[in-house]
Scaffold this active site. Structure first.
Site, mmCIF file in Angstrom:
data_model
loop_
_atom_site.group_PDB
_atom_site.id
_atom_site.type_symbol
_atom_site.label_atom_id
_atom_site.label_comp_id
_atom_site.label_asym_id
_atom_site.label_seq_id
_atom_site.Cartn_x
_atom_site.Cartn_y
_atom_site.Cartn_z
ATOM 1 C CG PHE A 168 -32.979 -43.445 44.558
ATOM 2 C CD1 PHE A 168 -34.044 -42.652 44.169
ATOM 3 C CD2 PHE A 168 -32.974 -43.967 45.843
ATOM 4 C CE1 PHE A 168 -35.098 -42.398 45.047
ATOM 5 C CE2 PHE A 168 -34.024 -43.714 46.729
ATOM 6 C CZ PHE A 168 -35.091 -42.927 46.321
ATOM 7 C CB CYS A 169 -28.032 -40.035 46.095
ATOM 8 S SG CYS A 169 -27.150 -40.451 44.582
ATOM 9 C CD GLU A 182 -35.344 -50.470 45.146
ATOM 10 O OE1 GLU A 182 -36.530 -50.155 45.023
ATOM 11 O OE2 GLU A 182 -34.594 -50.682 44.179
ATOM 12 C CB THR A 203 -35.353 -53.920 55.874
ATOM 13 O OG1 THR A 203 -36.294 -53.422 56.824
ATOM 14 C CG2 THR A 203 -34.098 -53.070 55.895
#
Lengths: 637, 254
Positions: free
Chosen positions: A195-196, A443, A445
């Site tokens: 996942f970029c 994912e 903070t």
């Protein structure tokens, strides 16, 4: 790694439109779009969004039990049996084949372990069986992920980056052709996914990504340029979900603006390269790398979702994957507690087993309670997703925050119980502590997610208040006055006037009635506090992060109370062996949580608290201006 | 050579579980205790699957006797590669007093019914450690037996089975049909993979009772008392060999 709240935060005048965007490493609280759009008077009369989310409704001071009581029970007998069969080979694999300490030292998941995991089917747990996956629902997935979390978080990240976010976009937003083309290979692990999103200049503020994809002149493909950092599986992925800006023409205004679009990018397209693996504090076995895209030609059919709708895609992926962390960390905590309690039960000091000392007893009790809460929330969220509810975003965020902080605390205390022994590598806890640390960061903070929780709830309340405003049909010029009036009325209309509420009484077992009253009281307190801060700050509430944080804290505790009350009530009903133990943990948690909620709510309004926030803001500014601490050493040297 | 194999899969308390005796001493605690396939039976299943991969076996039928949960054990066997399963349901209470002779009768009947060419069983179950079922099954069927197998190879129309015996191994040739029991070193069983477990759910499972098979399960034993092994008493330290000898003499051991 993004949370994006695309709906608008509109509490007050329509002409001022506020966008709230979050992601992993910062927050965009921008009002830059204000005045760019004409006011839409009809919005005033629009029906506000209805949600049955337990947490979101707390912001209005309402107890809406549907998504919290009774505790969800989603597995059919067949699914239950299947899951039982799946758990044991998974546990066996981790116990007998995998060596987490070795993986940590190698900073790699060894090839034979990777092959084993692929054969196991671990890379495609939620892919439908007809596309080579195992076809699990969220609850079943959570239980297996718990096994992974109990054993090796480095592998957990390798698997999670692959299926929880890497190809999740294809699974939930892909069209049938994309699913057919990509899912069979990623499900078997033949091709690894990533996942970029994150970029050097764009962390939590995901809207600011610079990667850009432009449509070719013949319209057959996009040409992608840009670079991504800290991409889990970045060095090994063949299939990537990549987010990039694309020029999109607004059909109404005719103006072309950059908007984010999601793409499925194959390494095989050419022009994709990556850095050496990053050297990290923990989850070392997982691969993390920078990924570079240079004139990568992406066929137009590889757009994931709609052009310009990339944020919605990213938000859906992340919200959908977040529950897995709570489940994984439940496993982590369970194994840490096993180690600590085993040690405490056997270690002799001063001629006594250390488990007989109050100092140790409190630690172990608190560890177990935090685990109970984490586990209860994780399976509640997974169960709600399986029941088809779609408004679980706030609960998923609560689960991630609670789990990551509880796990850090539990493993830290497990080390403390074991003393010097816990500090040694062989105890196997220092690695876990290092591995865990990232869960409070990635994912979304926890800091960003707290704001996400507070603002999502406030926005929901705002929408309802606005409708009340409209009912007055007063001239727009006096809107501020009406707003105040309406708020007060709203206050009365939902029946908030203090005192013990019995809202949860029908849903919670009578042996926990005091705690149920606390949980109801907490909801009332939140409802009142939200009204109060809206009246006080209006739209500027988004700038009041000290206050919002306290609101989020109260919301987390209040939701957690409801969830454990729900679970314990079910355990009582089912006469589980552990029922007495569960009741005790639930009591202690709720008895303490109400105290924290009262304190946090007070911290949102008490003038002494507000004064402190101002001062802290000032202290921080001084330090950042000075460059480090601004006071001299007491010796003056 | 393409044989049909019948493989036994007993559901036992998992090897990693610390077994506890029931307070009334009628048996051990089994409720809520993790169970799994008898490890020697896993080896038997694995061997059958390998024989199938070598085209020695055309079909594998897994069988388990016991309460409803045995179906999970059978699913595991099918996830490992068995083609179908037969569950001979015996209620938990009744199963407590079932002995190898009962199981051997059931297996012998099933071997005949399904036209098995080879019956492969674990050499013993890790709960009662009887080590009798394979031998008795062979006797009922009047088939040759090759027990404690460490290696099974094709030898013309027969099988060459290397057996573990005291002080080494021996290789015997057995004609089929035959009964084989698997010893520890026969193979290392594979893990049931998750996709195969899902596929196993679709494989056929037949349910039978002992009565269907004409086997009388009347208990031949009565359990008087089940007790924990005696707790080991603390030892004593001695300073030298002389003292050791004196002590042992004093205890009347030498």
């Amino acid at each position: 790694m993004v949370v994006y709240l695309k709906r608008k935060l509109i509490i007050i005048p329509e002409k001022c439109r506020t966008t709230v965007a979050f992601s992993t490493h910062g927050v965009r609280l921008s009002q830059a779009q204000a005045k760019t759009e004409a006011p839409k008077p009809d919005r005033m009369n629009k029906t506000p969004p209805e949600s049955k989310s337990y947490a979101v409704n707390m912001f209005r001071g309402n107890v809406v039990p549907e998504q919290c009581f009774p505790y969800p029970d989603v597995l059919s007998p067949d699914q239950h049996e299947t899951l039982e069969m799946l758990v044991s080979p998974t546990e066996k694999f981790f116990a007998e084949v995998n060596d987490p300490a070795k993986n940590d030292a190698l900073e790699k998941v060894p090839d034979d372990i990777m092959e084993n995991l692929k054969e196991m089917g671990a890379f495609g747990l939620q892919v439908p069986t007809e596309l080579n996956g195992v076809g699990l629902n969220n609850t079943q997935y959570a239980r297996l992920v718990e096994v992974v979390g109990a054993n090796d978080l480095g592998i957990g990240i390798t698997l999670g980056a692959h299926q929880s976010i890497g190809f999740k976009g294809i699974l939930i937003s892909g069209n049938p052709e994309q699913k057919k083309k990509y899912l069979p290979d990623v499900a078997t692990g033949t091709k690894i996914a990533a996942f970029c999103l994150t970029e050097p200049g764009s962390g939590s503020d995901a809207a600011s990504i610079k990667s850009r994809a432009v449509l070719s002149s013949d319209g057959t493909h996009y040409i992608l340029n840009g670079s991504k950092i800290w991409i889990s599986n970045g060095g090994i992925a063949e299939i990537m979900t990549v987010f990039a800006q694309t020029p999109v023409k607004d059909p109404k205004t005719g103006v072309t603006k950059d908007k984010v679009t999601a793409f499925i990018v194959e390494r095989a397209f050419g022009g994709v390269s990556h850095s050496k693996p990053e050297r990290k504090m923990g989850i070392k076995a997982s691969n993390t790398a920078e990924v570079y895209y240079e004139d990568v030609k992406i066929p137009v059919e590889n757009v994931l979702g709609e052009v310009g709708e990339g944020f919605k895609v990213a938000m859906n992926i992340l919200n959908n994957g977040r529950f897995g962390m709570g489940a994984a960390l439940s496993g982590t905590m369970r194994s840490a507690i096993l180690k600590a309690s085993d040690f405490a039960a056997n270690r002799l000091q001063f001629g006594r087993k250390i488990e007989t000392f109050g100092a140790i007893q409190e630690k172990i009790a608190r560890m177990a309670i935090k685990h109970y809460v984490t586990e209860s929330i994780a399976y509640m969220v997974a169960g709600n997703m399986d029941r088809g509810f779609t408004d679980y975003q706030v609960e998923a965020a609560i689960s991630k925050i609670y789990a990551s902080e509880a796990a850090w605390w539990v493993v830290d205390e497990a080390i403390q119980v074991m003393g010097g022994m816990g500090f040694m590598k062989d105890a196997g806890l220092e690695r876990v502590l290092r591995d865990l640390r990232i869960f409070r960061i990635f994912e979304g903070t926890n800091d960003i997610l707290r704001l996400f929780i507070a603002l999502t709830g406030i926005q929901y309340v705002g929408a309802h208040l606005r409708q009340l405003q409209a009912a007055f049909k007063n001239p727009a010029g006096n809107i501020g006055v009406i707003f105040g009036e309406a708020s007060k009325r709203a206050f009365k209309s939902v029946g908030l006037g203090g005192g013990k509420s019995k809202a949860l009484e029908p849903h919670v077992h009578s042996s926990l009635s005091t705690q149920a009253e606390y949980a109801s009281e907490a909801v009332e307190l939140i409802g009142q506090a939200v009204e109060a801060i809206l009246m006080k700050h209006g739209k500027n509430i988004i700038e009041e992060q000290f206050v919002l944080n306290r609101l989020a804290e109260a919301v987390i505790d209040t939701y957690a109370m409801a969830v454990v009350l729900s679970r314990a009530s079910r355990s009582i009903e089912r006469k589980l062996d552990s029922v007495d133990h569960e009741i005790l943990m639930t009591k202690v948690f709720c008895n303490e949580a109400i105290g924290r909620v009262r304190s946090n709510i007070n911290g949102m309004k008490a003038s002494s608290s507000i004064e402190n926030y101002k001062i802290m803001s000032q202290i921080s500014q001084t330090i950042c201006k000075t460059g480090g601490v601004a006071h001299v050493n007491p010796l003056g040297i | 050579m393409a044989m049909r194999a019948l493989v036994g899969c007993k559901r036992v308390i998992d090897y990693a579980v610390k077994v506890r005796v029931k307070p009334d001493k009628t048996g051990v605690v089994i409720d809520g205790v993790k169970h799994s396939m008898n490890p020697f039976d896993e080896i038997a299943v694995e061997e059958a699957v390998r024989m199938k991969e070598k085209k020695l076996v055309s079909e594998i039928v897994a069988v388990s006797c016991g309460p409803a949960q045995c179906q999970e054990t059978l699913r595991t066997a099918m996830a490992m590669g068995a083609d179908k399963a037969i569950h001979v349901e015996i209620p938990a209470k009744e199963f407590e007093l079932v002995q190898p002779i009962h199981i051997a009768k059931i297996l012998a009947k099933l071997a005949t019914d399904v036209k098995a060419d080879v019956v492969i069983l674990g050499k013993q179950a890790i709960d009662d450690d009887c080590n009798q079922t394979a031998q008795m099954t062979a006797a009922f069927l009047d088939w040759p037996q090759a027990v404690f197998a460490a290696k099974i190879e094709k030898d013309g129309d027969s099988l060459a089975v290397t057996r573990e015996i005291d002080g080494g191994t021996e290789t015997i040739k057995v004609n089929v049909p035959a009964v084989i029991s698997a010893d520890l070193r026969l193979n290392e069983p594979r893990y049931a993979t998750l996709p195969n477990i899902m596929k196993a759910k679709k494989k056929p499972m037949e349910k039978k009772t002992a009565k269907d098979l004409g086997v009388d399960l009347t208990p031949r034993i009565q359990v008087i008392s089940v007790e924990d092994p005696p707790v080991r008493e603390a030892g004593q330290k001695v300073d030298d060999v002389d003292q050791l000898i004196t002590k042992l003499k004093g205890l009347g051991r030498i």
